[in-house]
Design a protein around this motif. Structure first.
Motif, PDB file in Angstrom:
ATOM      1  N   TYR A  84       0.828  -1.202   0.000  1.00  0.00           N
ATOM      2  CA  TYR A  84       0.000   0.000   0.000  1.00  0.00           C
ATOM      3  C   TYR A  84       0.864   1.255   0.000  1.00  0.00           C
ATOM      4  O   TYR A  84       0.681   2.162  -0.823  1.00  0.00           O
ATOM      5  N   VAL A  85       1.849   1.277   0.920  1.00  0.00           N
ATOM      6  CA  VAL A  85       2.730   2.444   1.015  1.00  0.00           C
ATOM      7  C   VAL A  85       3.498   2.619  -0.291  1.00  0.00           C
ATOM      8  O   VAL A  85       3.609   3.731  -0.826  1.00  0.00           O
ATOM      9  N   ALA A  86       4.026   1.489  -0.829  1.00  0.00           N
ATOM     10  CA  ALA A  86       4.806   1.557  -2.070  1.00  0.00           C
ATOM     11  C   ALA A  86       3.951   2.092  -3.213  1.00  0.00           C
ATOM     12  O   ALA A  86       4.411   2.897  -4.033  1.00  0.00           O
ATOM     13  N   THR A  87       2.685   1.671  -3.260  1.00  0.00           N
ATOM     14  CA  THR A  87       1.780   2.161  -4.304  1.00  0.00           C
ATOM     15  C   THR A  87       1.635   3.674  -4.227  1.00  0.00           C
ATOM     16  O   THR A  87       1.715   4.374  -5.242  1.00  0.00           O
ATOM     17  N   LEU A  88       1.438   4.167  -3.001  1.00  0.00           N
ATOM     18  CA  LEU A  88       1.265   5.611  -2.841  1.00  0.00           C
ATOM     19  C   LEU A  88       2.507   6.369  -3.280  1.00  0.00           C
ATOM     20  O   LEU A  88       2.432   7.372  -3.998  1.00  0.00           O
ATOM     21  N   VAL A  89       3.683   5.880  -2.837  1.00  0.00           N
ATOM     22  CA  VAL A  89       4.930   6.567  -3.179  1.00  0.00           C
ATOM     23  C   VAL A  89       5.126   6.554  -4.695  1.00  0.00           C
ATOM     24  O   VAL A  89       5.423   7.581  -5.318  1.00  0.00           O
ATOM     25  N   LEU A  90       4.922   5.379  -5.282  1.00  0.00           N
ATOM     26  CA  LEU A  90       5.085   5.232  -6.725  1.00  0.00           C
ATOM     27  C   LEU A  90       4.122   6.144  -7.475  1.00  0.00           C
ATOM     28  O   LEU A  90       4.489   6.811  -8.445  1.00  0.00           O
ATOM     29  N   GLY A  91       2.878   6.186  -7.001  1.00  0.00           N
ATOM     30  CA  GLY A  91       1.867   7.036  -7.618  1.00  0.00           C
ATOM     31  C   GLY A  91       2.282   8.499  -7.562  1.00  0.00           C
ATOM     32  O   GLY A  91       2.142   9.231  -8.557  1.00  0.00           O
ATOM     33  N   THR A  92       2.811   8.924  -6.401  1.00  0.00           N
ATOM     34  CA  THR A  92       3.254  10.311  -6.276  1.00  0.00           C
ATOM     35  C   THR A  92       4.321  10.631  -7.307  1.00  0.00           C
ATOM     36  O   THR A  92       4.250  11.648  -8.007  1.00  0.00           O
ATOM     37  N   VAL A  93       5.315   9.739  -7.403  1.00  0.00           N
ATOM     38  CA  VAL A  93       6.415   9.977  -8.331  1.00  0.00           C
ATOM     39  C   VAL A  93       5.903  10.050  -9.769  1.00  0.00           C
ATOM     40  O   VAL A  93       6.221  10.973 -10.526  1.00  0.00           O
ATOM     41  N   LEU A 102       1.517  19.610  -7.292  1.00  0.00           N
ATOM     42  CA  LEU A 102       0.232  19.926  -6.655  1.00  0.00           C
ATOM     43  C   LEU A 102      -0.846  18.921  -7.037  1.00  0.00           C
ATOM     44  O   LEU A 102      -1.557  18.396  -6.190  1.00  0.00           O
ATOM     45  N   ALA A 103      -0.921  18.634  -8.342  1.00  0.00           N
ATOM     46  CA  ALA A 103      -1.921  17.674  -8.798  1.00  0.00           C
ATOM     47  C   ALA A 103      -1.624  16.299  -8.234  1.00  0.00           C
ATOM     48  O   ALA A 103      -2.537  15.569  -7.820  1.00  0.00           O
ATOM     49  N   ALA A 104      -0.329  15.951  -8.167  1.00  0.00           N
ATOM     50  CA  ALA A 104       0.050  14.647  -7.641  1.00  0.00           C
ATOM     51  C   ALA A 104      -0.396  14.524  -6.188  1.00  0.00           C
ATOM     52  O   ALA A 104      -0.995  13.521  -5.786  1.00  0.00           O
ATOM     53  N   ARG A 105      -0.112  15.578  -5.408  1.00  0.00           N
ATOM     54  CA  ARG A 105      -0.470  15.540  -3.992  1.00  0.00           C
ATOM     55  C   ARG A 105      -1.992  15.397  -3.843  1.00  0.00           C
ATOM     56  O   ARG A 105      -2.467  14.637  -3.016  1.00  0.00           O
ATOM     57  N   ASP A 106      -2.717  16.118  -4.659  1.00  0.00           N
ATOM     58  CA  ASP A 106      -4.181  16.058  -4.581  1.00  0.00           C
ATOM     59  C   ASP A 106      -4.686  14.648  -4.852  1.00  0.00           C
ATOM     60  O   ASP A 106      -5.499  14.110  -4.111  1.00  0.00           O
ATOM     61  N   ARG A 107      -4.141  14.048  -5.897  1.00  0.00           N
ATOM     62  CA  ARG A 107      -4.614  12.715  -6.266  1.00  0.00           C
ATOM     63  C   ARG A 107      -4.248  11.685  -5.205  1.00  0.00           C
ATOM     64  O   ARG A 107      -5.060  10.814  -4.857  1.00  0.00           O
ATOM     65  N   VAL A 108      -3.011  11.791  -4.687  1.00  0.00           N
ATOM     66  CA  VAL A 108      -2.591  10.811  -3.680  1.00  0.00           C
ATOM     67  C   VAL A 108      -3.436  10.961  -2.416  1.00  0.00           C
ATOM     68  O   VAL A 108      -3.879   9.965  -1.820  1.00  0.00           O
ATOM     69  N   MET A 109      -3.707  12.205  -2.009  1.00  0.00           N
ATOM     70  CA  MET A 109      -4.538  12.402  -0.822  1.00  0.00           C
ATOM     71  C   MET A 109      -5.946  11.867  -1.053  1.00  0.00           C
ATOM     72  O   MET A 109      -6.554  11.304  -0.158  1.00  0.00           O
ATOM     73  N   THR A 110      -6.448  12.040  -2.275  1.00  0.00           N
ATOM     74  CA  THR A 110      -7.778  11.510  -2.572  1.00  0.00           C
ATOM     75  C   THR A 110      -7.815  10.007  -2.378  1.00  0.00           C
ATOM     76  O   THR A 110      -8.708   9.468  -1.711  1.00  0.00           O
ATOM     77  N   SER A 111      -6.780   9.316  -2.908  1.00  0.00           N
ATOM     78  CA  SER A 111      -6.816   7.859  -2.752  1.00  0.00           C
ATOM     79  C   SER A 111      -6.608   7.468  -1.294  1.00  0.00           C
ATOM     80  O   SER A 111      -7.209   6.503  -0.813  1.00  0.00           O
ATOM     81  N   LEU A 112      -5.778   8.234  -0.578  1.00  0.00           N
ATOM     82  CA  LEU A 112      -5.550   7.939   0.836  1.00  0.00           C
ATOM     83  C   LEU A 112      -6.852   8.038   1.620  1.00  0.00           C
ATOM     84  O   LEU A 112      -7.202   7.169   2.422  1.00  0.00           O
ATOM     85  N   ILE A 113      -7.596   9.113   1.377  1.00  0.00           N
ATOM     86  CA  ILE A 113      -8.822   9.334   2.154  1.00  0.00           C
ATOM     87  C   ILE A 113      -9.909   8.336   1.769  1.00  0.00           C
ATOM     88  O   ILE A 113     -10.628   7.833   2.616  1.00  0.00           O
ATOM     89  N   TRP A 114      -9.957   7.997   0.481  1.00  0.00           N
ATOM     90  CA  TRP A 114     -10.910   6.943   0.084  1.00  0.00           C
ATOM     91  C   TRP A 114     -10.566   5.629   0.761  1.00  0.00           C
ATOM     92  O   TRP A 114     -11.454   4.900   1.187  1.00  0.00           O
ATOM     93  N   SER A 115      -9.262   5.332   0.878  1.00  0.00           N
ATOM     94  CA  SER A 115      -8.938   4.040   1.493  1.00  0.00           C
ATOM     95  C   SER A 115      -9.237   4.050   2.986  1.00  0.00           C
ATOM     96  O   SER A 115      -9.559   3.002   3.549  1.00  0.00           O
ATOM     97  N   VAL A 116      -9.159   5.226   3.633  1.00  0.00           N
ATOM     98  CA  VAL A 116      -9.550   5.298   5.045  1.00  0.00           C
ATOM     99  C   VAL A 116     -11.033   4.951   5.201  1.00  0.00           C
ATOM    100  O   VAL A 116     -11.418   4.169   6.072  1.00  0.00           O
ATOM    101  N   GLY A 117     -11.863   5.521   4.310  1.00  0.00           N
ATOM    102  CA  GLY A 117     -13.289   5.220   4.375  1.00  0.00           C
ATOM    103  C   GLY A 117     -13.561   3.743   4.159  1.00  0.00           C
ATOM    104  O   GLY A 117     -14.354   3.124   4.873  1.00  0.00           O
ATOM    105  N   LEU A 118     -12.836   3.172   3.192  1.00  0.00           N
ATOM    106  CA  LEU A 118     -12.984   1.750   2.901  1.00  0.00           C
ATOM    107  C   LEU A 118     -12.548   0.909   4.099  1.00  0.00           C
ATOM    108  O   LEU A 118     -13.201  -0.071   4.462  1.00  0.00           O
TER     109      LEU A 118
END
Lengths: 379, 334
Positions: A84-93, A102-118
């Motif tokens: 999970y962590v590796a996916t996020l880091v890779l996605g950011t890069v 900025l767009a990268a940070r937004d997208r990564v935070m979106t997936s992070l928050i969705w996964s918290v809800g899940l």
């Protein structure tokens, strides 16, 4: 980077706009077509976002599996967390190189928050599924009609009649005693608004954070030690009153606050007294909400274990008189069965926990239905 | 007279023939006086209960203070009825250890959850998620303990092993040499307590964050900000004291958590700084585990322990309520 810059994306300076660098800016934002500039949409899944997402997930999984084989990790949990962590880091890069930080940070935070809800949904499903599936198979008819008085711990058979009777009586007494006080306190806070209202609100807040074991200790210290009574179901009811009071009061007060002020004013303007306004207008309007508050209070009281251990003490035989002699109740019996540690007792504990959670689920669903219906009729 | 409609038909209603305006705060009828009196009396019940808690717990704990001094009771860490040694110092630290682990787990999840419900989730999902959080709040702590012991613990033990192997540089995560037991530890108890306090942190911080003036959020977006940019620059600064207060409120709940902790940990009468390893201490767990066998001085010692727990949670709750209430004041000025 100042905080202002961070909130603003891709808007060029006026100077830049004026200069020849404008073309360069447009070129660097090739995906924006100036003639056909669409508003940016949230949560739009396109082929591009899907591809980027699956690429990062595949990469993250690959890295995690590699680490797993190289470092000989055991168990799936650590591999999963690492993937999970590796996916996020890779996605950011990846996103950063394509769209910028900025767009990268937004997208990564979106997936992070969705996964918290899940994650929260999964946790709840795991918890409910575990308790229900483990317990349902151990339920039987004898569970409801027999007690543990004559059954030895190691044998099969026996049931929890004594505990169910105890729970019904203790929670019943606690409800009868606490609901009128709680509703009137809520009326005091919201309708009377007397002089001690701020103090009362503060104390109710403090009580709602009162550890349940302290409520049990309080009743033990007063009713049993100071007044010399024995352990009984009634003592447990008193502890439950202490726990139900703040829960019901707070919810009831919130519900009274939603009663529109013009209803009160209309009633008072017609010459009704304060009491008539409250009893004929305010409380009937809030009826469904108040019922919800009471049901949730009951659900909370029915699941309390610690106060029962100090006041009702528990028993393995049926005691239908809540006023004398120790009495069992459902959560306390389950707790004591788990503590006893042998396999047969544990099976009974599974069944008891299952009944307890079914009780909570039924109460919760009932409360939801009533509150939804209430909202519909009010409109 | 009987032809009069509505409340006027009721003979108990005093029809004012002089037709003076009646002030709403004037208490004329007996019914009104009884009503106000009953409401006030009900409101005082809670004051009396909290007052009695302090007085009676203090009074009934006097037995233990004949054996140990209050200072010794709060600082010493050993609990042994056999040689009459009662001290909860270590247990208070142990309680905080478990609660802080819980908070470290719960706070990020709960804040993410609050943001998700408020800002990210589609409208339909929002209702579902609110129900999930409410249901999580309604589940009894016994069930959490039960699930934590039988379902979570076997799966959390490998995580604890992983942490101890890779992060042993941090003293808290060190374990004894040999074959350490990762079950029944403060870490597992902290995980379960953390899951239990997610709902309260979520709902309080969600409440605060939904009070953000909508025009500020829309302004940030209209300037071209991303959604995360908007959250970071508007929602989180606005909700800061609410989030801190909500977390403290969660900490208060975690400190008082009894049955789930008592079921999971293997009880020790002192703090276990090796949180990943078997054995931990907590005040509330002490009370329920020892109560059945205790008598005499030990029971009064347990009451004193309860009083200490009550004082600590009361203080934490008080501070958290103050912090939450500050949000509205801070932003009302701007």
């Amino acid at each position: 980077m100042s905080s202002y810059d961070d909130a603003v994306v891709g808007v060029p300076d006026l100077e830049v706009l004026a200069s020849e660098q404008y073309d360069e800016f447009v070129a660097s934002h090739a995906d924006v077509d100036p003639d056909n500039d669409q508003p940016r949409r949230f949560q739009k899944i396109t082929a591009a976002t899907a591809l980027e997402g699956s690429l990062s997930i595949a990469g993250g999984l690959a890295i995690a599996l590699l680490m797993r084989t190289l470092l000989h990790w055991q168990g799936l949990m650590s591999t999963f967390v690492f993937a999970y962590v590796a996916t996020l880091v890779l996605g950011t890069v990846l996103l950063r190189s394509v769209y910028g930080m900025l767009a990268a940070r937004d997208r990564v935070m979106t997936s992070l928050i969705w996964s918290v809800g899940l994650l929260a949904c999964c946790l709840l499903a795991w918890l409910l599924g575990f308790v229900l599936l483990k317990g349902v198979s151990k339920l039987s008819w004898t569970f409801f009609v027999d007690d543990l008085g004559k059954t030895s711990a190691l044998n099969k058979g026996g049931g929890m009649r004594h505990a169910i009777i105890g729970t019904v009586q203790q929670v019943g007494i606690a409800t009868i005693a606490s609901v009128p006080i709680a509703v009137m306190t809520a009326v005091y806070l919201n309708e009377v608004q007397g002089r001690i209202a701020p103090l009362v609100r503060f104390i109710i807040d403090a009580m709602s954070g009162l550890p349940s074991v302290v409520a049990g200790l309080l009743v033990y210290a007063i009713w049993i030690l100071s007044l010399g009574n024995g352990f009984s179901g009634f003592a447990c009811s008193m502890a439950l009153v202490i726990l139900m009071l703040p829960t019901v009061t707070r919810t009831a007060e919130e519900i009274l606050r939603t009663v529109p002020g013009h209803l009160r004013e209309a009633s008072l303007a017609l010459g009704a007294t304060r009491w008539r306004t409250v009893s004929r207008v305010v409380l009937p309007t809030a009826r469904s909400g108040l019922l919800t508050a009471v049901i949730l209070g009951i659900a909370r009281a029915a699941g309390e274990t610690a106060p029962a251990a100090l006041t009702a003490f528990g028993s393995s035989t049926t005691n239908v008189n809540p006023f004398t002699e120790p009495q069992a109740n459902l959560p306390l019996t389950v707790y004591q069965l788990i503590r006893s540690g042998n396999k047969q007792q544990l099976e009974r504990a599974y069944a008891g926990a299952c009944v307890l959670i079914l009780l909570v689920l039924v109460a919760f669903t009932l409360a939801r239905i009533i509150s939804i219906r209430g909202e519909k009729t009010r409109r | 007279m009987s032809a009069l409609p509505g409340p006027l038909a009721d003979p108990s209603v005093n029809v004012n023939l002089l037709d003076e305006p009646r002030r709403p705060d004037e208490l004329r009828s007996l019914g009104d006086r009884i009503y106000t009196g009953t409401a006030t009396a009900s409101a005082t019940v809670s004051l009396v209960i909290v007052g009695m808690t302090f007085i009676f717990l203090l009074w009934q704990s006097k037995g233990v203070f004949k054996i140990v001094s209050p200072w010794e009771f709060l600082t010493k860490s050993s609990w042994n009825a056999g040689n009459q040694s009662f001290g909860v110092g270590g247990l208070i630290i142990g309680t905080f250890l478990i609660a802080i682990i819980g908070l470290a787990v719960a706070a990020p999840v709960a804040i993410g959850m609050a943001l998700f419900i408020n800002e990210y989730a589609p409208r339909r999902l929002r209702a579902v998620l609110t129900s999930v959080v409410d249901l999580l709040a309604a589940i009894p702590s016994l069930i959490f303990g039960f699930w934590g012991f039988f379902a979570l613990m076997p799966r959390a033990a490998p995580i604890a092993r992983f942490i101890s192997e890779h992060f042993s540089a941090i003293p808290l995560f060190r374990v004894a040499e040999g074959t350490p037991d990762f079950k029944q530890s403060g870490f597992v108890a902290g995980l379960v307590v953390g899951i239990m306090i997610i709902p309260i942190i979520t709902s309080v911080s969600r409440d605060v964050m939904s009070q953000v003036p909508r025009e500020l959020c829309e302004g940030a977006l209209a300037l071209g900000g991303t959604r995360w940019g908007m959250i970071r620059e508007v929602v989180l600064p606005f909700g800061r004291s609410g989030i801190v207060g909500a977390s403290l409120l969660g900490l208060g709940r975690a400190l008082g958590e009894t049955i789930a902790v008592a079921l999971i940990i293997s009880f020790e009468d002192q703090a276990n700084w090796h949180v990943l390893e078997k054995g931990a201490g907590a005040v509330a767990a002490l009370i329920v585990t020892r109560f059945g066998e205790a008598s005499g001085a030990e029971r009064s010692g347990l009451i004193a322990a309860g009083l200490a727990l009550f004082a600590v949670t009361f203080a934490v709750n008080y501070v958290s309520r103050r912090v939450v209430a500050r949000t509205a004041k801070d932003w009302a000025v701007r």
